[in-house]
Enzyme design. Structure first.
Site, short mmCIF file in Angstrom:
data_model
loop_
_atom_site.label_atom_id
_atom_site.label_comp_id
_atom_site.label_asym_id
_atom_site.label_seq_id
_atom_site.Cartn_x
_atom_site.Cartn_y
_atom_site.Cartn_z
N MET A 29 0.84 -1.20 0.00
CA MET A 29 0.00 0.00 0.00
C MET A 29 0.88 1.25 0.00
O MET A 29 0.39 2.36 0.27
CB MET A 29 -0.93 0.00 1.21
CG MET A 29 -1.93 -1.16 1.15
SD MET A 29 -3.45 -0.84 2.03
CE MET A 29 -2.83 -0.57 3.68
N GLY A 30 2.17 1.08 -0.29
CA GLY A 30 3.05 2.24 -0.37
C GLY A 30 3.55 2.70 0.98
O GLY A 30 3.48 1.96 1.96
N LEU A 32 6.64 3.09 1.55
CA LEU A 32 7.56 1.95 1.67
C LEU A 32 8.65 2.22 2.71
O LEU A 32 9.17 3.33 2.82
CB LEU A 32 8.19 1.65 0.31
CG LEU A 32 7.22 1.30 -0.82
CD1 LEU A 32 7.99 0.90 -2.09
CD2 LEU A 32 6.24 0.19 -0.43
N HIS A 33 8.97 1.16 3.44
CA HIS A 33 10.03 1.22 4.46
C HIS A 33 10.90 -0.02 4.30
O HIS A 33 10.70 -0.81 3.36
CB HIS A 33 9.42 1.33 5.86
CG HIS A 33 8.36 0.31 6.15
ND1 HIS A 33 8.62 -1.05 6.17
CD2 HIS A 33 7.03 0.44 6.40
CE1 HIS A 33 7.51 -1.71 6.45
NE2 HIS A 33 6.52 -0.84 6.58
N HIS A 36 9.18 -3.40 3.56
CA HIS A 36 8.83 -3.60 2.14
C HIS A 36 10.10 -3.86 1.32
O HIS A 36 10.11 -4.70 0.43
CB HIS A 36 8.15 -2.35 1.57
CG HIS A 36 6.87 -1.96 2.25
ND1 HIS A 36 6.77 -0.85 3.05
CD2 HIS A 36 5.64 -2.52 2.24
CE1 HIS A 36 5.53 -0.73 3.49
NE2 HIS A 36 4.82 -1.73 3.03
N GLY A 153 4.89 -10.34 3.78
CA GLY A 153 5.58 -10.28 5.06
C GLY A 153 4.87 -11.10 6.13
O GLY A 153 3.63 -11.10 6.22
N LYS A 155 4.88 -10.19 8.96
CA LYS A 155 4.31 -9.15 9.82
C LYS A 155 2.78 -9.25 9.85
O LYS A 155 2.17 -9.08 10.90
CB LYS A 155 4.76 -7.78 9.28
CG LYS A 155 3.98 -6.58 9.78
CD LYS A 155 4.50 -6.14 11.10
CE LYS A 155 3.88 -4.89 11.67
NZ LYS A 155 2.68 -4.37 11.13
N VAL A 182 10.75 -7.36 9.57
CA VAL A 182 11.87 -6.44 9.75
C VAL A 182 11.52 -5.48 10.89
O VAL A 182 10.41 -4.93 10.92
CB VAL A 182 12.18 -5.67 8.45
CG1 VAL A 182 13.29 -4.66 8.67
CG2 VAL A 182 12.54 -6.64 7.34
N SER A 191 6.28 -0.49 10.27
CA SER A 191 4.92 -0.40 9.73
C SER A 191 4.72 1.01 9.19
O SER A 191 5.23 1.98 9.78
CB SER A 191 3.90 -0.66 10.84
OG SER A 191 2.63 -0.18 10.45
P1 AMP Z 1 1.41 -2.99 3.44
O1 AMP Z 1 1.98 -1.93 2.56
O2 AMP Z 1 1.33 -2.63 4.88
O3 AMP Z 1 0.11 -3.55 2.89
O4 AMP Z 1 2.43 -4.20 3.38
C1 AMP Z 1 2.84 -4.75 2.16
C2 AMP Z 1 3.63 -6.00 2.44
O5 AMP Z 1 4.78 -5.66 3.22
C3 AMP Z 1 2.85 -7.04 3.23
O6 AMP Z 1 3.15 -8.33 2.73
C4 AMP Z 1 3.39 -6.86 4.64
O7 AMP Z 1 3.30 -8.02 5.43
C5 AMP Z 1 4.83 -6.51 4.34
N1 AMP Z 1 5.42 -5.81 5.49
C6 AMP Z 1 4.96 -4.71 6.12
N2 AMP Z 1 5.74 -4.41 7.18
C7 AMP Z 1 6.71 -5.35 7.23
C8 AMP Z 1 7.81 -5.61 8.10
N3 AMP Z 1 8.07 -4.82 9.15
N4 AMP Z 1 8.60 -6.68 7.83
C9 AMP Z 1 8.33 -7.49 6.77
N5 AMP Z 1 7.31 -7.31 5.92
C10 AMP Z 1 6.51 -6.26 6.14
#
Ligand code: AMP
Length: 285
Positions: A29-30, A32-33, A36, A153, A155, A182, A191
């Site tokens: 969902m962008g 990015l950290h 991601h 992830g 997560k 991570v 997050s």
């Molecule tokens: P999101 O942008 O929050 O929808 O996350 C996109 C992808 O990144 C999902 O598969 C999450 O599980 C993964 N993700 C988010 N935060 C972390 C993290 N701290 N460590 C590993 N993967 C992550």
């Protein structure tokens, strides 16, 4: 390369498929950290071509949640993804994904609905309909990108189990690759929603990883009774922490556990400064 249109993605994918290239997808969902980034890195290592999708998916937000405020940082996201070696960043609009003027409800849209057993617990309990929205958008992204592999992830542990389930049940031709959580050096799981926290809030947010690490330490010492393990959490909680759940389930099928073992997934959701945070740990790791 940044693209906004489904047809542009499809024509690139056709080219790549003709060359017999292995395609990886990283749905996000962008904002990015490094979490991601670790998924994108793994995708680049494993696949010939990598698509990163950046889409704040309206149908996975419940009424009253942070859809409007969710951080949107597309320029930085493209730089980060391409810097790691992603070939395509796909950032569609909601209209592009769901049709112009579409009412985004399950009256008007064909949905992928995971089994009730998998969603009637943990995050699904308070976020009703959330996983229908997640599965639907992820299923669409699988079809649009024809990905051979997709990276998710740990997560979002419940999400990962549910995605594996629908991929298996509906015979999607994609391999799901789980990636470890991570964390900041402090232990805080990265997050995009951490951006909502003040510096003080970030310190308070450490309560999630502290509770999980302490449970793991107790389990390693031989405590396996789930009620006893749950009770160890209370000494960490203050009025600054609004705990939503702390649950022990099987890591593969989310079945509740009363006795912990190496396959037990411990998940926590807690609000700090009004921000809903989640984290988890597998006891056998
Ligand atoms: P999101 O942008 O929050 O929808 O996350 C996109 C992808 O990144 C999902 O598969 C999450 O599980 C993964 N993700 C988010 N935060 C972390 C993290 N701290 N460590 C590993 N993967 C992550």
């Amino acid at each position: 390369m940044l693209v906004h249109k489904i047809d542009e993605v499809k024509s690139k994918i056709r080219e790549w498929k003709k060359e017999g290239l292995k395609i990886g997808l990283v749905p996000t969902m962008g904002a990015l950290h490094a979490g991601h980034a670790s998924l994108i890195k793994k995708a680049v290592e494993t696949c010939d071509k990598v698509v990163v999708s950046v889409f704040v998916n309206p149908i996975q937000f419940c009424p009253g949640e942070d859809y409007a405020e969710y951080p949107r940082t597309l320029d930085e996201d493209v730089k980060l993804a391409e810097g790691i070696g992603a070939d395509l960043v796909f950032a569609p609009s909601p209209d592009e994904m769901y049709g112009k003027g579409q009412r985004l409800s399950n009256d008007t849209l064909a949905y992928i609905v995971p089994p009730f057993f998998y969603v009637d617990k943990l995050c699904g309990k308070s976020r009703v309909g959330h996983f229908d929205g997640v599965c639907t958008v992820v299923g669409k992204l699988f079809n649009i990108t024809q990905a051979d592999c997709a990276f998710f992830g740990q997560k979002d542990a419940q999400q990962l189990v549910i995605i594996k389930k629908f991929v298996k049940d509906l015979n999607f031709n994609v391999e799901i690759i789980p990636c470890p959580i991570v964390r900041e050096e402090s232990g805080l799981a990265l997050s995009s929603r951490n951006k909502y926290l003040t510096e003080d809030g970030k310190k308070e947010a450490l309560v999630l990883s502290k509770i999980l690490n302490n449970i793991k330490a107790c389990y390693d010492k031989g405590i396996t009774d789930v009620n006893a393990l749950k009770e160890t959490a209370f000494s960490f909680l203050t009025e600054k922490h609004d705990m939503e759940y702390l649950e022990f389930v099987d890591k593969d099928d989310l079945e509740d556990k009363t006795t912990a073992d190496d396959n037990t997934l411990v998940l926590i959701a807690c609000r700090v400064e009004g921000v809903r945070l989640i984290d988890n740990i597998i006891l056998g790791k």
